[in-house]
Design a protein around this motif. Structure first.
Motif, PDB file in Angstrom:
ATOM      1  N   SER A  45      92.923  11.203  -4.114  1.00  0.00           N
ATOM      2  CA  SER A  45      93.223  10.430  -5.321  1.00  0.00           C
ATOM      3  C   SER A  45      93.704   9.070  -4.822  1.00  0.00           C
ATOM      4  O   SER A  45      94.089   8.955  -3.664  1.00  0.00           O
TER       5      SER A  45
ATOM      6  N   GLN B   4      96.365   7.698  -5.199  1.00  0.00           N
ATOM      7  CA  GLN B   4      97.805   7.700  -5.458  1.00  0.00           C
ATOM      8  C   GLN B   4      98.587   6.541  -4.815  1.00  0.00           C
ATOM      9  O   GLN B   4      99.233   5.780  -5.507  1.00  0.00           O
TER      10      GLN B   4
ATOM     11  N   ARG C 108      87.993  16.451  -2.643  1.00  0.00           N
ATOM     12  CA  ARG C 108      88.869  17.481  -2.071  1.00  0.00           C
ATOM     13  C   ARG C 108      88.008  18.585  -1.481  1.00  0.00           C
ATOM     14  O   ARG C 108      87.143  19.136  -2.154  1.00  0.00           O
TER      15      ARG C 108
ATOM     16  N   GLN D 222      88.387  11.148 -11.854  1.00  0.00           N
ATOM     17  CA  GLN D 222      89.663  11.099 -12.562  1.00  0.00           C
ATOM     18  C   GLN D 222      89.785   9.798 -13.345  1.00  0.00           C
ATOM     19  O   GLN D 222      89.244   8.765 -12.938  1.00  0.00           O
TER      20      GLN D 222
ATOM     21  N   ASP E 171      92.470   7.542 -13.601  1.00  0.00           N
ATOM     22  CA  ASP E 171      93.696   7.416 -12.832  1.00  0.00           C
ATOM     23  C   ASP E 171      94.497   6.237 -13.387  1.00  0.00           C
ATOM     24  O   ASP E 171      93.946   5.144 -13.549  1.00  0.00           O
TER      25      ASP E 171
ATOM     26  N   HIS F  11     103.819  18.746  -7.094  1.00  0.00           N
ATOM     27  CA  HIS F  11     102.851  17.744  -7.573  1.00  0.00           C
ATOM     28  C   HIS F  11     102.339  16.945  -6.376  1.00  0.00           C
ATOM     29  O   HIS F  11     101.236  17.139  -5.923  1.00  0.00           O
ATOM     30  N   HIS F  12     103.130  16.038  -5.869  1.00  0.00           N
ATOM     31  CA  HIS F  12     102.858  15.378  -4.593  1.00  0.00           C
ATOM     32  C   HIS F  12     104.146  14.742  -4.087  1.00  0.00           C
ATOM     33  O   HIS F  12     105.117  14.660  -4.835  1.00  0.00           O
TER      34      HIS F  12
ATOM     35  N   GLY G 115      97.727  15.398 -15.036  1.00  0.00           N
ATOM     36  CA  GLY G 115      99.115  15.538 -14.631  1.00  0.00           C
ATOM     37  C   GLY G 115      99.599  14.273 -13.959  1.00  0.00           C
ATOM     38  O   GLY G 115      98.795  13.475 -13.455  1.00  0.00           O
ATOM     39  N   GLY G 116     100.889  14.083 -13.975  1.00  0.00           N
ATOM     40  CA  GLY G 116     101.436  12.896 -13.333  1.00  0.00           C
ATOM     41  C   GLY G 116     102.933  13.016 -13.174  1.00  0.00           C
ATOM     42  O   GLY G 116     103.509  14.089 -13.383  1.00  0.00           O
TER      43      GLY G 116
ATOM     44  N   ARG H 297     107.589   8.123 -10.241  1.00  0.00           N
ATOM     45  CA  ARG H 297     107.580   8.130  -8.770  1.00  0.00           C
ATOM     46  C   ARG H 297     108.932   7.752  -8.175  1.00  0.00           C
ATOM     47  O   ARG H 297     109.751   7.092  -8.816  1.00  0.00           O
TER      48      ARG H 297
ATOM     49  N   GLY I 223     102.958   7.418 -13.472  1.00  0.00           N
ATOM     50  CA  GLY I 223     101.581   7.447 -13.955  1.00  0.00           C
ATOM     51  C   GLY I 223     101.068   8.838 -14.179  1.00  0.00           C
ATOM     52  O   GLY I 223     101.829   9.822 -14.233  1.00  0.00           O
ATOM     53  N   ILE I 224      99.768   8.897 -14.284  1.00  0.00           N
ATOM     54  CA  ILE I 224      99.106  10.156 -14.606  1.00  0.00           C
ATOM     55  C   ILE I 224      97.649  10.049 -14.169  1.00  0.00           C
ATOM     56  O   ILE I 224      97.126   8.922 -14.033  1.00  0.00           O
ATOM     57  N   ALA I 225      97.022  11.166 -13.924  1.00  0.00           N
ATOM     58  CA  ALA I 225      95.567  11.169 -13.723  1.00  0.00           C
ATOM     59  C   ALA I 225      94.986  12.293 -14.569  1.00  0.00           C
ATOM     60  O   ALA I 225      95.528  13.403 -14.592  1.00  0.00           O
TER      61      ALA I 225
HETATM   62  N1  ASP Z   1      97.408  11.415  -8.096  1.00  0.00           N
HETATM   63  C1  ASP Z   1      97.814  12.547  -8.888  1.00  0.00           C
HETATM   64  C2  ASP Z   1      96.737  13.628  -8.832  1.00  0.00           C
HETATM   65  O1  ASP Z   1      95.619  13.360  -8.446  1.00  0.00           O
HETATM   66  C3  ASP Z   1      98.055  12.215 -10.304  1.00  0.00           C
HETATM   67  C4  ASP Z   1      99.235  11.338 -10.496  1.00  0.00           C
HETATM   68  O2  ASP Z   1     100.335  11.701 -10.104  1.00  0.00           O
HETATM   69  O3  ASP Z   1      99.066  10.277 -11.110  1.00  0.00           O
HETATM   70  O4  ASP Z   1      96.991  14.757  -9.224  1.00  0.00           O
END
Ligand code: ASP
Length: 583
Positions: free
Chosen positions: A195, A197, A219, A233, A235, A444-445, A481-482, A485, A526-528
């Motif tokens: 992504s 990100q 992926r 996405q 994004d 999430h990340h 989801g997002g 940050r 944010g969100i994607a």
């Molecule tokens: N980059 C994240 C994902 O691909 C989405 C985000 O947090 O905006 O799930």
């Protein structure tokens, strides 16, 4: 142009017009004196007639046409004697005066009609022919329309579309990366982005304020029906926002899409926190088109002598309205369903509420009528209802019960694909314990911020820390989801260290981002949204593949171009890659 009109636009108002049409021969019928040809293009089908009495040579030429020949005709619009009210052009036909074959065609490997006789594999191999079929084209029109409305909406809300690079650097978090060897840098590799990100976050540091991109992501995961190695996405990222601002912006966007693309007015999206979603539906993407919520039954089932329940961490049930009529066979089928390895329950207990209000269960030996009535009370069960109970460890029984609930929902017709039930799931845990690697992963990340009120638990109870992370779920599908940050170096460092990165590794992987955080990084989030999934949802299909022009199959192959494929020895050498030694 090789035509004056397309194949979908001529009407009775065009009577006697001289026209020129081009298209594909869908089929032809030879009735002796008359030959009819259905001419097709993207816009529709128009019937052509060739009259033996008027022009023998032309008629003979028409009889030679095979399916999928590309032709051009000139002629006059005439009224049909037998009209077809199922076709927009069904009142007219073209009396042809000139026919030119623009290109012949081999007989296609399957029929190019709404219903085709071609199997999946064959249609994928000849995807360009499958894409000639109307129902398939319509899916891509829907995709186009959605993309266009996404751009309209976001442009109107001051978002700008920025392209981010496709050749980037491999990072260890998340899924497996696809990598690309560098010819100019021996032994080094790019990775394709899972992504954009970090780039979108950097754009916020640069002051773009609102970014979006309809973007390919990659992926290298094991594939399931609704997964593709490359997917798209929507994004997005915004500056100076809190969670509420993101939820509201993208809820509005989704409502705009439903309104403009499907003429559906969606109400405000309900919110549910992760803990409730798991407790009530056993899933972080609950399908709330129907109720059948879970009730936990530990207090009314345990310590009464039934060992299976007594030893369970969780005893959880659902109530299926009006299903007390289920036969032994149907109940056995449900039991078999939950015992399948993919579902993983050890068994299923049932309790039926009879017409006289008494309860018959599969564990009558262990429970008195009064005790069973206490279960029924939990659900507010009524005469004719069926209670189904699973027990075991918390996560397993919830997940098995969730499968059973979805299965029953489908069986009872409660999951109508024309009903749309969105929900925001919020307050996800920040970290997830991974038994295999014995360490925490970011749920999430690693760029997701912890909730301020849980900050003090970061060291003492990291598993309990909640994140400013949210998912948009529609009909049990995670549409996107997002998160809000992290935007300062020290929190980001702490997060990476919780995830098991050494200081060196953190610097090596994400140093550029943390450096940027030291130059006035604003709060952002944010969100994607998964665009392919969204298309499938809007189109009422379970498979995203139908909405991708040239998708990969379940083994990640493009069977049309036959990829992936080996490369030559020269290419391998140039990329400093070794070929496998000959056996
Ligand atoms: N980059 C994240 C994902 O691909 C989405 C985000 O947090 O905006 O799930």
């Amino acid at each position: 142009m090789l035509r004056t009109h397309n194949c979908g636009e001529l009407r009775i108002e065009n009577l006697n017009d001289s026209v020129k049409l081009s298209g594909w021969v869908q089929k032809s019928r030879d009735l002796g004196g008359l030959t009819f040809v259905d001419l097709r293009d993207r816009y529709g089908i128009t019937q052509l007639t060739f009259n033996m009495d008027e022009n023998q040579q032309l008629c003979a030429q028409a009889r030679e046409l095979g399916r999928e020949f590309v032709i051009q005709v000139e002629g006059t619009v005439i009224e049909r004697s037998s009209k077809n009210d199922k076709m927009p052009t069904g009142n007219i036909e073209i009396s042809v005066t000139k026919l030119t074959v623009l290109n012949a065609s081999k007989t296609p490997p399957f029929t190019i009609e709404n219903e085709t006789d071609g199997g999946e594999e064959l249609r994928m191999k000849y995807r360009y022919l499958d894409l000639r079929r109307n129902p398939v084209q319509e899916k891509l029109f829907l995709r186009h329309k959605l993309a266009k409305e996404v751009r309209n909406y976001l442009d109107g809300a001051a978002f700008i579309e920025v392209e981010t690079p496709v050749l980037i650097k491999s990072t260890p978090e998340g899924a497996r990366d696809f990598v690309v060897p560098s010819r100019m840098n021996e032994g080094q590799f790019y990775a394709l982005p899972q992504s954009p990100q970090t780039f979108k976050q950097l754009l916020m540091v640069s002051g773009f304020d609102r970014y979006f991109q309809i973007v390919k992501c990659f992926r290298d995961e094991d594939l399931r029906a609704d997964r593709q190695p490359e997917f798209t996405q929507i994004d997005c990222e915004m500056t100076f926002v809190e969670q509420e601002d993101i939820l509201s912006t993208f809820e509005h966007m989704m409502r705009h899409l439903f309104k403009t693309v499907k003429s559906i007015d969606l109400k405000d999206f309900p919110r549910m926190d992760y803990a409730d979603a798991m407790r009530l539906y056993g899933s972080d993407k609950p399908d709330i088109r129907f109720g059948m919520e879970f009730h936990e039954l530990n207090d009314v089932t345990q310590n009464l002598g039934f060992k299976v329940f007594d030893e369970a961490e969780l005893v959880v049930g659902i109530c299926a309205k009006g299903c007390a009529t289920y036969t032994r066979k149907q109940l056995d089928a449900l039991t078999d369903f939950v015992k399948r390895p993919q579902v993983g329950a050890k068994g299923l207990v049932y309790a039926k509420m009879n017409e006289d209000g008494s309860i018959k269960s599969s564990v009558d030996k262990f429970y008195s009528e009064e005790q069973k009535q206490a279960w029924a009370e939990k659900f507010g069960a009524e005469k004719g209802d069926l209670i189904l109970i699973i027990s075991g460890n918390v996560n397993q029984s919830r997940s098995a019960m969730s499968e059973l609930r979805l299965h029953l929902g489908a069986e009872l017709g409660l999951r109508d694909k024309n009903t749309f039930a969105p929900v925001w799931v919020t307050d996800f845990p920040l970290l997830e314990w991974d038994e295999e690697t014995k360490r925490f992963h970011a749920m999430h990340h690693p760029f997701t911020s912890p909730k301020v009120e849980d900050f003090d638990k970061l060291e003492s109870a990291p598993g309990e820390v909640r994140a400013n992370a949210y998912d948009m779920v529609i009909n049990g599908v995670e549409v996107g989801g997002g998160s809000i940050r992290i935007h300062d170096r020290s929190t980001q460092e702490k997060m990476l260290s919780l995830l098991g990165f050494t200081v060196e590794e953190a610097k090596d992987q994400f140093g550029f981002l943390m450096d940027a955080f030291e130059y006035g990084a604003p709060p952002h989030g944010g969100i994607a949204l998964g665009f392919d999934r969204m298309c499938a949802l809007f189109g009422g299909s379970d498979s995203i593949r139908d909405y991708i022009a040239f998708p990969k199959n379940n083994s990640g192959r493009d069977v049309m171009i036959d990829a992936p494929a080996p490369i030559s020895k020269e290419q391998l050498d140039e990329l400093f890659l070794q070929t496998k030694p000959a056996k």
